[in-house]
Design an enzyme around this catalytic site. Structure first.
Site, short mmCIF file in Angstrom:
data_model
loop_
_atom_site.label_atom_id
_atom_site.label_comp_id
_atom_site.label_asym_id
_atom_site.label_seq_id
_atom_site.Cartn_x
_atom_site.Cartn_y
_atom_site.Cartn_z
N GLU A 41 4.39 3.83 6.34
CA GLU A 41 3.14 3.14 6.13
C GLU A 41 1.92 3.76 5.65
OE1 GLU A 41 1.84 0.57 5.63
OE2 GLU A 41 1.18 -0.75 7.36
N ASP A 42 1.09 3.13 4.96
CA ASP A 42 0.20 3.76 4.16
C ASP A 42 -1.17 4.29 5.06
OD1 ASP A 42 -0.55 1.36 4.31
OD2 ASP A 42 -1.41 0.99 2.48
N ASP A 68 -4.74 0.82 10.76
CA ASP A 68 -6.23 0.50 11.13
C ASP A 68 -6.27 0.13 12.47
OD1 ASP A 68 -8.73 0.17 9.85
OD2 ASP A 68 -8.23 -1.88 10.52
N GLY A 108 0.89 -1.32 0.02
CA GLY A 108 0.01 0.09 -0.10
C GLY A 108 0.89 1.28 -0.03
N PHE A 132 -13.45 2.79 5.23
CA PHE A 132 -12.62 2.07 4.34
C PHE A 132 -12.04 2.87 3.33
CE2 PHE A 132 -11.79 -0.97 0.80
CZ PHE A 132 -10.65 -1.62 1.43
N ASP A 164 -5.88 -0.25 -1.78
CA ASP A 164 -6.69 -1.02 -2.55
C ASP A 164 -7.88 -1.57 -1.93
OD1 ASP A 164 -5.05 -3.12 -0.87
OD2 ASP A 164 -5.73 -4.45 -2.35
N ARG A 217 -5.33 0.96 -6.81
CA ARG A 217 -3.97 1.53 -6.30
C ARG A 217 -3.59 3.01 -6.89
NH1 ARG A 217 -2.18 -1.91 -2.12
NH2 ARG A 217 -2.65 -4.03 -2.50
N GLY A 255 -3.60 -1.11 14.17
CA GLY A 255 -2.15 -1.01 14.20
C GLY A 255 -1.45 -2.28 14.56
N LYS A 265 -6.41 5.51 11.65
CA LYS A 265 -7.85 5.30 12.17
C LYS A 265 -7.57 5.16 13.74
CE LYS A 265 -9.18 2.93 8.05
NZ LYS A 265 -9.40 1.67 7.51
N THR A 293 -0.03 -4.30 12.26
CA THR A 293 1.12 -4.57 11.19
C THR A 293 2.02 -3.94 11.60
OG1 THR A 293 -0.63 -4.77 9.47
CG2 THR A 293 1.59 -4.34 8.95
P1 IMP Z 1 -3.48 -2.84 10.56
O1 IMP Z 1 -2.72 -3.96 10.67
O2 IMP Z 1 -5.20 -3.21 10.73
O3 IMP Z 1 -3.29 -1.52 11.00
O4 IMP Z 1 -3.81 -2.49 8.91
C1 IMP Z 1 -2.72 -2.17 8.05
C2 IMP Z 1 -2.95 -2.43 6.77
O5 IMP Z 1 -4.21 -2.93 6.30
C3 IMP Z 1 -2.51 -1.32 5.73
O6 IMP Z 1 -1.19 -1.21 5.60
C4 IMP Z 1 -3.31 -1.55 4.61
O7 IMP Z 1 -2.78 -2.59 3.74
C5 IMP Z 1 -4.73 -2.33 5.11
N1 IMP Z 1 -5.50 -1.23 5.21
C6 IMP Z 1 -6.14 -1.04 6.71
N2 IMP Z 1 -7.33 0.13 6.61
C7 IMP Z 1 -7.33 0.01 5.23
C8 IMP Z 1 -8.34 0.66 4.21
O8 IMP Z 1 -9.01 1.61 4.83
N3 IMP Z 1 -7.97 0.65 2.79
C9 IMP Z 1 -7.24 -0.21 2.33
N4 IMP Z 1 -6.53 -1.04 3.10
C10 IMP Z 1 -6.47 -0.75 4.62
#
Ligand code: IMP
Length: 185
Positions: free
Chosen positions: A109-110, A113, A55, A162, A169, A175, A115, A141, A117
């Site tokens: 990071e992009d 969400d 992302g 989302f 994506d 993307r 947290g 978020k 990852t």
């Molecule tokens: P986390 O581990 O829940 O913080 O999610 C991180 C990863 O999930 C990001 O690097 C994105 O690849 C994907 N992601 C989280 N939220 C979104 C969204 O709203 N749209 C698209 N990809 C997302």
């Protein structure tokens, strides 16, 4: 040449509406780059920048062209999301190919969400004994991750929507969009 940015797009049977324009994204990148330049210009050594794929590839490309401190770029590919939700587990598809011991590291990071990852990756990095690890994200978020991870450089905080576009994506699509779109409810 300016690419046309439709107000609404339809993808996989869902409607998305324009949310963050390419102009706003550019000003966010400029502001973040200024903050990073201020932070890292006084460091007496190069910084290791690590972009989390897939992302963040567009954000990373735009951001690094605004940086003026010595750095090297690396990529990792992690996966935790499928369709429109986090699967609660982080898979390492491509691991880090460099040693960060005694280096200053900045993770790019992009979007944060849950947290999960970034938390998992930072924990793994710290085990390699870097001098410092900081994080920079385009979007965050906070209502989802409740600040479980410390984020130093945040482009924009958004509600638990989302979003797609500008690297983000839905099942690999969208993307390439220049602006960011949110799911229309
Ligand atoms: P986390 O581990 O829940 O913080 O999610 C991180 C990863 O999930 C990001 O690097 C994105 O690849 C994907 N992601 C989280 N939220 C979104 C969204 O709203 N749209 C698209 N990809 C997302």
């Amino acid at each position: 040449m300016k690419v046309e940015e439709p107000k609404e797009i339809s993808l996989e049977g869902k409607i998305f509406e324009q949310y963050i324009s390419s102009e706003e994204i550019d000003s966010i990148c400029t502001r973040l780059a200024a903050e990073l330049n201020e932070e890292y210009s006084s460091y007496q050594m190069e910084i290791i920048l690590i972009s989390i794929l897939d992302g963040s590839f567009i954000f990373m490309a735009d951001l690094v062209r605004k940086l003026n401190f010595p750095h090297r770029i690396h990529f990792v590919k992690l996966k935790s999301y499928e369709d429109m939700e986090s699967k609660g587990e982080v898979k390492y598809i491509l691991d880090l190919q460099t040693d960060v011991k005694n280096k200053h590291v900045l993770v790019i990071e992009d979007i944060i969400d849950t947290g999960l990852t970034i938390e998992s990756f930072v924990e793994k990095l710290v085990a390699s004994e870097p001098l410092s690890v900081k994080t920079c994200t385009l979007l965050s978020k906070p209502e989802v991750h409740n600040d479980i991870v410390e984020l130093q450089f945040i482009g924009k905080e958004i509600p638990p929507e989302f979003v797609i576009g500008y690297g983000l994506d839905l099942n690999g699509y969208a993307r390439n969009l220049s602006s960011i779109y949110k799911l229309k409810v």
